[in-house]
Write an enzyme that holds these catalytic residues in place. Structure first.
Site, PDB file in Angstrom:
ATOM      1  N   THR A  27      13.683  -1.209  -5.763  1.00 39.28           N
ATOM      2  CA  THR A  27      14.500  -1.502  -4.588  1.00 39.28           C
ATOM      3  C   THR A  27      15.446  -2.645  -4.918  1.00 39.28           C
ATOM      4  OG1 THR A  27      12.861  -0.704  -3.025  1.00 39.28           O
ATOM      5  CG2 THR A  27      14.338  -2.435  -2.234  1.00 39.28           C
ATOM      6  N   GLN A 100      12.841   8.829  -5.192  1.00 41.43           N
ATOM      7  CA  GLN A 100      11.569   8.409  -4.592  1.00 41.43           C
ATOM      8  C   GLN A 100      11.648   8.492  -3.064  1.00 41.43           C
ATOM      9  OE1 GLN A 100       9.936   4.331  -4.666  1.00 41.43           O
ATOM     10  NE2 GLN A 100       8.082   5.177  -5.582  1.00 41.43           N
ATOM     11  N   HIS A 176       6.370   8.644  -2.622  1.00 41.38           N
ATOM     12  CA  HIS A 176       5.914   7.254  -2.705  1.00 41.38           C
ATOM     13  C   HIS A 176       4.616   7.124  -1.904  1.00 41.38           C
ATOM     14  CE1 HIS A 176       5.804   3.027  -3.085  1.00 41.38           C
ATOM     15  NE2 HIS A 176       7.026   2.697  -2.727  1.00 41.38           N
ATOM     16  N   ASN A 179       1.861   1.077  -2.741  1.00 42.61           N
ATOM     17  CA  ASN A 179       2.368  -0.229  -2.271  1.00 42.61           C
ATOM     18  C   ASN A 179       2.302  -0.493  -0.765  1.00 42.61           C
ATOM     19  OD1 ASN A 179       2.815  -0.686  -4.923  1.00 42.61           O
ATOM     20  ND2 ASN A 179       5.033  -0.435  -4.877  1.00 42.61           N
ATOM     21  N   TYR A 181       2.858   1.429   1.919  1.00 45.56           N
ATOM     22  CA  TYR A 181       3.759   2.098   2.874  1.00 45.56           C
ATOM     23  C   TYR A 181       3.005   3.244   3.571  1.00 45.56           C
ATOM     24  CZ  TYR A 181       6.966  -1.097   0.751  1.00 45.56           C
ATOM     25  OH  TYR A 181       7.537  -2.264   0.323  1.00 45.56           O
ATOM     26  N   ARG A 228       3.462   8.791  -6.712  1.00 45.56           N
ATOM     27  CA  ARG A 228       3.120   7.428  -7.142  1.00 45.56           C
ATOM     28  C   ARG A 228       2.004   6.866  -6.273  1.00 45.56           C
ATOM     29  NH1 ARG A 228       6.389   1.765  -8.436  1.00 45.56           N
ATOM     30  NH2 ARG A 228       5.772   1.896 -10.611  1.00 45.56           N
ATOM     31  N   ASN A 236       1.223  -5.720   0.806  1.00 45.48           N
ATOM     32  CA  ASN A 236       1.381  -5.228   2.183  1.00 45.48           C
ATOM     33  C   ASN A 236       0.042  -5.057   2.905  1.00 45.48           C
ATOM     34  OD1 ASN A 236       4.205  -5.197   2.398  1.00 45.48           O
ATOM     35  ND2 ASN A 236       4.361  -3.190   1.400  1.00 45.48           N
ATOM     36  N   GLY A 318       9.707  -1.722 -15.012  1.00 43.87           N
ATOM     37  CA  GLY A 318      10.460  -2.131 -13.835  1.00 43.87           C
ATOM     38  C   GLY A 318      11.429  -3.241 -14.187  1.00 43.87           C
ATOM     39  N   ARG A 319      10.880  -4.471 -14.257  1.00 39.13           N
ATOM     40  CA  ARG A 319      11.746  -5.638 -14.456  1.00 39.13           C
ATOM     41  C   ARG A 319      12.554  -5.569 -15.745  1.00 39.13           C
ATOM     42  NH1 ARG A 319       6.801  -9.385 -13.200  1.00 39.13           N
ATOM     43  NH2 ARG A 319       5.878  -7.539 -14.158  1.00 39.13           N
TER      44      ARG A 319
HETATM   45  C1  FMN Z   1      12.815  -5.762  -7.596  1.00 44.36           C
HETATM   46  C2  FMN Z   1      11.686  -4.775  -7.498  1.00 44.36           C
HETATM   47  C3  FMN Z   1      11.789  -3.692  -6.644  1.00 44.36           C
HETATM   48  C4  FMN Z   1      10.777  -2.728  -6.578  1.00 44.36           C
HETATM   49  N1  FMN Z   1      10.943  -1.626  -5.785  1.00 44.36           N
HETATM   50  C5  FMN Z   1      10.039  -0.620  -5.824  1.00 44.36           C
HETATM   51  C6  FMN Z   1      10.282   0.598  -5.130  1.00 44.36           C
HETATM   52  O1  FMN Z   1      11.329   0.803  -4.488  1.00 44.36           O
HETATM   53  N2  FMN Z   1       9.330   1.567  -5.195  1.00 44.36           N
HETATM   54  C7  FMN Z   1       8.161   1.387  -5.906  1.00 44.36           C
HETATM   55  O2  FMN Z   1       7.332   2.300  -5.944  1.00 44.36           O
HETATM   56  N3  FMN Z   1       7.930   0.255  -6.590  1.00 44.36           N
HETATM   57  C8  FMN Z   1       8.842  -0.739  -6.588  1.00 44.36           C
HETATM   58  N4  FMN Z   1       8.638  -1.868  -7.340  1.00 44.36           N
HETATM   59  C9  FMN Z   1       7.499  -1.918  -8.281  1.00 44.36           C
HETATM   60  C10 FMN Z   1       7.978  -1.455  -9.676  1.00 44.36           C
HETATM   61  O3  FMN Z   1       8.303  -0.076  -9.672  1.00 44.36           O
HETATM   62  C11 FMN Z   1       6.904  -1.700 -10.763  1.00 44.36           C
HETATM   63  O4  FMN Z   1       5.740  -0.978 -10.451  1.00 44.36           O
HETATM   64  C12 FMN Z   1       6.595  -3.181 -10.887  1.00 44.36           C
HETATM   65  O5  FMN Z   1       7.777  -3.929 -11.056  1.00 44.36           O
HETATM   66  C13 FMN Z   1       5.680  -3.471 -12.094  1.00 44.36           C
HETATM   67  O6  FMN Z   1       6.317  -3.038 -13.284  1.00 44.36           O
HETATM   68  P1  FMN Z   1       7.000  -4.093 -14.304  1.00 44.36           P
HETATM   69  O7  FMN Z   1       5.905  -5.058 -14.693  1.00 44.36           O
HETATM   70  O8  FMN Z   1       7.432  -3.235 -15.470  1.00 44.36           O
HETATM   71  O9  FMN Z   1       8.131  -4.744 -13.611  1.00 44.36           O
HETATM   72  C14 FMN Z   1       9.618  -2.880  -7.374  1.00 44.36           C
HETATM   73  C15 FMN Z   1       9.491  -4.003  -8.211  1.00 44.36           C
HETATM   74  C16 FMN Z   1      10.511  -4.942  -8.287  1.00 44.36           C
HETATM   75  C17 FMN Z   1      10.365  -6.104  -9.244  1.00 44.36           C
END
Ligand code: FMN
Length: 364
Positions: A27, A100, A176, A179, A181, A228, A236, A318-319
């Protein structure tokens, strides 16, 4: 350990992907007016098209599913047109992209809901913390418990959004279920205290998720639908009295559905798993028959190791994908990674979004 397992090709449902890197759903709160994707978003996703698979940021299936400012939807004709810019740009660069599908349930606020209504949830239990509104953070309100008669309408929202995603040119969709939701709220007994056929037993709490999966599969075919889950997640205000039993039931039900993949956010240091309950990809591998995407705190080394051990088939980043549009090329060349800037994760403009340099740019 097989070196470069991450960079080897893999079959995911209908698709042969060139590598096992997945851009995790992220997001970024940069949709245009009317929660509509625009050129800026198309540029961002196209920059990351060398990932084996892109999963888009969570995307609202309906106005009721909205929980944050400037997050995109897939319920209006304008949004479908906006997403076409994205899918076209990613396909022009040879990428694959799944949307998603998201309904936030209680993680919302009347300020974000049609007619200022209360957010909906399995039960009238408020989460801890604050909602993000256009006027800043506001305490979560107690949501309204959905009536049993309203549940088919929720499934219908997913079905329609899945159809819209097909029209927008995606390669598939990810439900999704993670997390905290709506679907996760139904799964877990900390947030679901219903007494109808959608609450109580594990079978009942999993019913909405499975009905949604079946509706979306009816639109796309099972080989273009992923799911997922975050079995150990506490984000949450999520909790469950016996997550291993709950998610084992879900995994076994999924075995009969032959999805493109199961995408798991795994426990790391801040392990939300109860004592003695293994909720890792290693555990799910022992009970789930299909393709697994692992996610959560991976670096290259751990990703290679996890694939080599056979615990996951692909790894979502992700990051690292926020700051490295060419993550696959960087891994291929053992190149250093750009650091990410948390202050630009959520909202803003191209800064911290489309301006992270590729290796090519850096060496030019
Ligand atoms: C900025 C940000 C936005 C995220 N938005 C979503 C999202 O929209 N949907 C989702 O399932 N997870 C979301 N996540 C979780 C990531 O998909 C991922 O599972 C999480 O960052 C851990 O992975 P990483 O260690 O590689 O960053 C978000 C994480 C971050 C940091």
């Amino acid at each position: 350990m097989t070196p470069n397992a991450l960079l080897s090709s893999v079959q995911v449902g209908r698709y042969t992907l060139p590598n096992r890197l997945v851009m995790a759903p992220l997001t970024r709160n940069r949709a245009g007016a009317g929660n509509t994707p625009r050129e800026l978003n198309a540029t961002y996703y196209a920059q990351r098209a060398s990932a084996g698979l892109i999963i888009t940021e969570a995307t609202q299936i309906s106005p009721q599913g909205v929980g944050y400012p400037a997050t995109p939807g897939i319920h209006s004709a304008e949004q479908v047109e906006g997403w076409k810019l994205v899918t076209q740009a990613v396909h022009d660069r040879g990428g694959h992209i799944f949307l998603q599908l998201w309904h936030v349930g209680r993680i919302s606020h009347p300020d974000l809901q049609p007619d200022g209504a209360l957010p909906v949830a399995p039960s009238a239990i408020a989460p801890q913390g604050e909602a993000s509104t256009y006027e800043g953070q506001k305490p979560f309100v107690t949501p309204r418990a959905l009536e049993t008669e309203e549940i088919p309408g929720i499934v219908e929202q997913y079905r329609q959004a899945a159809k819209n995603a097909l029209e927008a040119g995606f390669d598939g969709v990810e439900v999704h279920g993670a997390n905290g939701y709506l679907l996760d709220q139904f799964l877990r007994d900390g947030s679901n205290q219903r007494t109808d056929q959608y609450g109580g037993s594990i079978e009942n709490r999993a019913r909405l998720l499975l009905e949604v999966i079946d509706a979306v599969v009816a639109v796309w075919g099972s080989d273009r639908v992923g799911l997922r889950l975050s079995p150990s997640g506490t984000f949450n205000s999520m909790s469950d009295s016996n997550p291993q039993a709950l998610f084992t039931y879900v995994a076994k039900e999924l075995n009969q559905r032959n999805l493109a993949y199961l995408h798991l956010i795994e426990p790391r240091e801040d392990n939300g798993a109860p004592e003695g309950q293994d909720l890792s990809s290693h555990f799910f591998r022992s009970i789930y028959n299909g393709t697994i995407i692992g996610a959560g705190g991976y670096d290259r080394e751990l990703a290679e190791e996890t694939i080599a051990q056979g615990d996951a088939d692909l790894i979502a980043f992700g990051r690292w994908y926020i700051s490295n549009p060419d993550l696959a090329e960087r891994f291929a060349k053992n190149a250093p990674l750009n650091e990410y800037d948390r202050s630009t994760f959520y909202g803003g403009d191209e800064t911290g979004y489309t301006d992270y340099p590729t290796l090519e740019l850096q060496s030019a």
